[in-house]
Design an enzyme around this catalytic site. Structure first.
Site, PDB file in Angstrom:
ATOM      1  N   GLU A 145       7.195  -1.830   0.730  1.00 25.63           N
ATOM      2  CA  GLU A 145       6.843  -0.573  -0.047  1.00 25.63           C
ATOM      3  C   GLU A 145       7.925  -0.322  -1.113  1.00 25.63           C
ATOM      4  OE1 GLU A 145       6.992  -0.547   3.240  1.00 25.63           O
ATOM      5  OE2 GLU A 145       4.973  -0.422   3.673  1.00 25.63           O
ATOM      6  N   HIS A 184      -0.540   7.038  11.252  1.00 23.47           N
ATOM      7  CA  HIS A 184      -1.564   6.866  10.073  1.00 23.47           C
ATOM      8  C   HIS A 184      -2.303   8.124   9.857  1.00 23.47           C
ATOM      9  CE1 HIS A 184      -0.660   2.770  11.769  1.00 23.47           C
ATOM     10  NE2 HIS A 184      -1.242   2.554  10.534  1.00 23.47           N
TER      11      HIS A 184
END
Lengths: 369, 351
Positions: free
Chosen positions: B53, B121
């Site tokens: 990321e 998530h």
């Protein structure tokens, strides 16, 4: 402001004179030298003298910045005295300009020598540390040596260490697509290689078939703030980590400008020719410690690359002691004059905080939606 | 009608064809997957980054600095947290350089609960994002807005965070994207990669047109007179459903889909509260500290003497995560009955 500036070498009249008298005069005078034993890797005398001149200029500027801090005319100092032999050749070798056809610089805060080699005026560094509105890098908003010169593709220096590494991959990606064989150069310290961004850059630069034209460098000064290299590294050479990614890598003596120049020249040519990355670990001296936070006092026991190179040039008959002294005096006077000039310049206004939060200062203050 | 995922895909296609987007990248964004939610299938500039990321955000900043336009994706907002200082730097670069260096880049990432995605998530990011000065932040609730906000984000000279609800990726709206075929099956045949025998597949893009949803402009999705409900993204649909139900009982609810977190449409909120005298802010990010709290603060400061009830914030519970079991998820983020209860309480309050 009436504060008197300490003048180590040269006088106030010399300061005024410096505007008219270039250091080139001193360099020229030294060229009537005798035979040399040291061949300096085949570099021309003109180039050697230019490197020396810029190293001295950078050192004088950094020491001026420290004096400004210690005189209470700046809030913080951090810089790169000791990195001249690495930084000056880097600035001289790069293709300077704006846009993807030219090299990009993602520097850290010890890169004054590179900026001086690129052509930065002393006064612009002094405006930055004294937080003047005229500071061309940040408009008085940031720390010493947080340079930003878009006209030379110099990306803004950031305070968090190592974040510049993956950014260099981004500009290198744009350069590769543009196809003019320009490269991105990134510099950083040895301690910062512990950050994940360093690994990010090694991975992004080296993917098979998608290699990027980026010169990844680490200036290993053996310290991370107060922690010695041995206390935070297990690897023998930081450059060994690049080899694990199939990135061509070498370790150089970053205190020797000739070795640095030749190595960097070779690696830049390789990158321009292949479009692939290269890695240089340069061993350098951290002459004045980490920053003003630990005193910014000279570490006399460390090798000083500027005086070492100067003595080498004198020994070889390329430079005379008299000419060398003159160069120091001229730049010292220029630094003093620049400080005195910066004192007279305006500081940022309180209301300017809202400028440039967004492009065209759009939607900056939510109270005004 | 296109789904949100299809709308984003079409917007990105329009962006790379007409608006100068040269890189659309992130984890699994390129072939063969084309994004975990299929939002980047078939795009000519889409490529796969390493699973990193920080590398993605740093690379995007470098591309923008280098003068090219890119759209980067963080696969789930749950994994954007380790890039916070890079997002901070991207947001402060213009300011720190006294206006010299612009970073026109788009970062998109799926956010929020509703897919039973468990602890990692289901994160929201809107409140965190609202603390990143220098960024613009948008959160579409339907395909047409998803399309129009993406084009606005691409055209914007500032960094823009495009937060897309995971639970809405398959949601279909009731308005066509300009140029979209009216037959869903026809659109699917044109731009969805076949599940089997996809070797050599290429999309046939509809003749799309430019459609911009201006950043900072909200939309009234349900007009009403008794209470203003300010929300965005997935919660718009829950609030609309409750508003529709309560209308049958004579409780008239005005629902505002904010669409942009920053800048936000204060004038729309203000004029609605001035009309209704009551306000409820609904979102699913955790309640401490919540973007709705800022709006409630501002409503209190600027509209105090026009309010007939205390402003309220209904948000996700202040928990470390969203549990996987439906009993846990549904007791963590606002549900229909929570919204209905809150509206009834505010409407019933007597000054």
């Amino acid at each position: 402001m009436s504060k008197k500036t300490t003048v180590k070498a040269g006088s106030k009249s010399a300061a005024k004179k410096s505007v008219k008298t270039s250091a080139k005069t001193a360099v020229k005078a030294s060229k009537k030298a005798s035979a040399k034993a040291d061949n300096f890797g085949g570099l021309s005398e003109d180039l050697l003298l230019r490197i020396h001149d810029l190293m001295v200029k950078s050192r004088v500027l950094e020491e001026r910045l420290i004096k400004i801090y210690k005189a209470g005319e700046a809030y913080f100092w951090i810089g790169g005295p000791g990195e001249e032999a690495f930084g000056v050749p880097l600035g001289l070798l790069a293709r300077k300009g704006q846009g993807p056809a030219y090299d990009w610089f993602h520097l850290h805060y010890r890169c004054t020598p590179t900026m001086v080699a690129l052509g930065m005026n002393m006064v612009d560094s002094i405006r930055l540390i004294m937080n003047r509105a005229t500071d061309p890098s940040t408009g008085g908003r940031n720390f010493a040596n947080h340079y930003c010169f878009p006209q030379w593709n110099v990306a803004p220096v950031t305070s968090p260490i190592e974040v510049q590494y993956p950014l260099a991959c981004g500009t290198a990606h744009v350069q590769k697509r543009f196809g003019k064989k320009a490269l991105s150069i990134v510099t950083g310290g040895d301690a910062g290689t512990a950050e994940g961004d360093f690994a990010s850059a090694l991975i992004l630069a080296s993917r098979k078939g998608q290699e990027l034209p980026v010169l990844i460098t680490v200036q290993n000064n053996k310290f991370g703030i107060s922690t010695p290299f041995e206390g935070q590294h297990g690897e023998t050479h930081i450059a060994d980590r690049a080899k694990a990614f199939n990135i061509r890598a070498r370790v150089i003596n970053g205190n020797d400008p000739v070795e640095t120049y030749l190595a960097m020249q070779e690696e830049m040519e390789y990158i321009r020719k292949t479009g692939k990355p290269s890695f240089i670990e340069a061993h350098v001296s951290r002459l004045y410690g980490h920053s003003s936070a630990d005193g910014a006092n000279k570490k006399a026991h460390l090798l000083d690359p500027v005086f070492t190179f100067e003595n080498r040039l004198i020994d070889a008959g390329i430079l005379t002691e008299k000419a060398a002294k003159k160069i120091w005096e001229i730049y010292e006077a220029e630094g003093v004059a620049a400080q005195e000039q910066a004192r007279t310049e305006p500081v940022p206004t309180p209301e300017s905080v809202w400028e440039h939060v967004y492009v065209d200062s759009e939607n900056a203050d939510w109270r005004k939606f | 009608m296109a789904s949100v995922a299809q709308a984003i895909r079409m917007a990105l296609h329009y962006g790379e064809t007409n608006l100068g987007v040269k890189d659309i990248f992130g984890q699994d964004v390129g072939a063969p997957l084309g994004g975990v939610f299929t939002a980047t299938q078939g795009l000519k500039t889409a490529w796969n980054s390493p699973l990193d990321e920080r590398g993605i955000i740093g690379m995007a900043m470098g591309i923008a600095m280098g003068g090219d336009k890119c759209v980067a994706e963080i696969q789930f907002a749950d994994y954007i947290f380790n890039t916070i200082d890079l997002l901070k730097i991207a947001g402060n670069t213009l300011w720190c350089t006294n206006g010299q260096v612009q970073l026109p880049m788009v970062v998109m990432t799926p956010v929020g609960a509703g897919i039973f995605g468990s602890v990692y998530h289901s994160h929201s990011f809107d409140a965190w994002a609202s603390r990143l000065p220098g960024w613009k932040i948008v959160m579409p609730s339907n395909p047409l807005d998803a399309y129009g906000l993406m084009l606005a984000a691409i055209k914007d000279p500032n960094p823009v965070l495009y937060l897309k609800s995971k639970a809405l990726m398959r949601h279909k709206g009731d308005e066509l994207i300009p140029g979209e075929p009216s037959d869903e099956k026809e659109l699917k045949a044109m731009i969805d990669k076949p599940v089997q025998n996809a070797e050599g597949w290429k999309p046939r893009w509809p003749d799309l047109e430019e459609y911009i949803v201006p950043i900072g402009k909200g939309k009234i999705t349900h007009a009403g007179e008794h209470i203003t409900v300010v929300t965005y993204s997935r919660m718009v649909h829950l609030c609309d459903e409750v508003a529709h139900k309560l209308a049958g009982e004579g409780i008239s609810v005005e629902v505002i889909d904010l669409r942009s977190i920053y800048p936000y449409d204060w004038q729309m909120i203000k004029s609605s509260i001035e009309k209704t005298g009551r306000v409820l802010f609904v979102n699913e990010d955790t309640e401490v500290t919540n973007f709705g709290e800022h709006l409630a603060y501002r409503a209190t400061q600027e509209l105090f003497y026009q309010l007939m009830a205390r402003p309220r914030v209904l948000a996700g519970k202040n928990l470390p995560g969203i549990g996987l079991h439906p009993n846990l998820e549904k007791n963590s983020v606002p549900q229909l009955h929570d919204i209905e209860t809150a509206i009834r309480e505010v409407v019933a309050e007597v000054p």
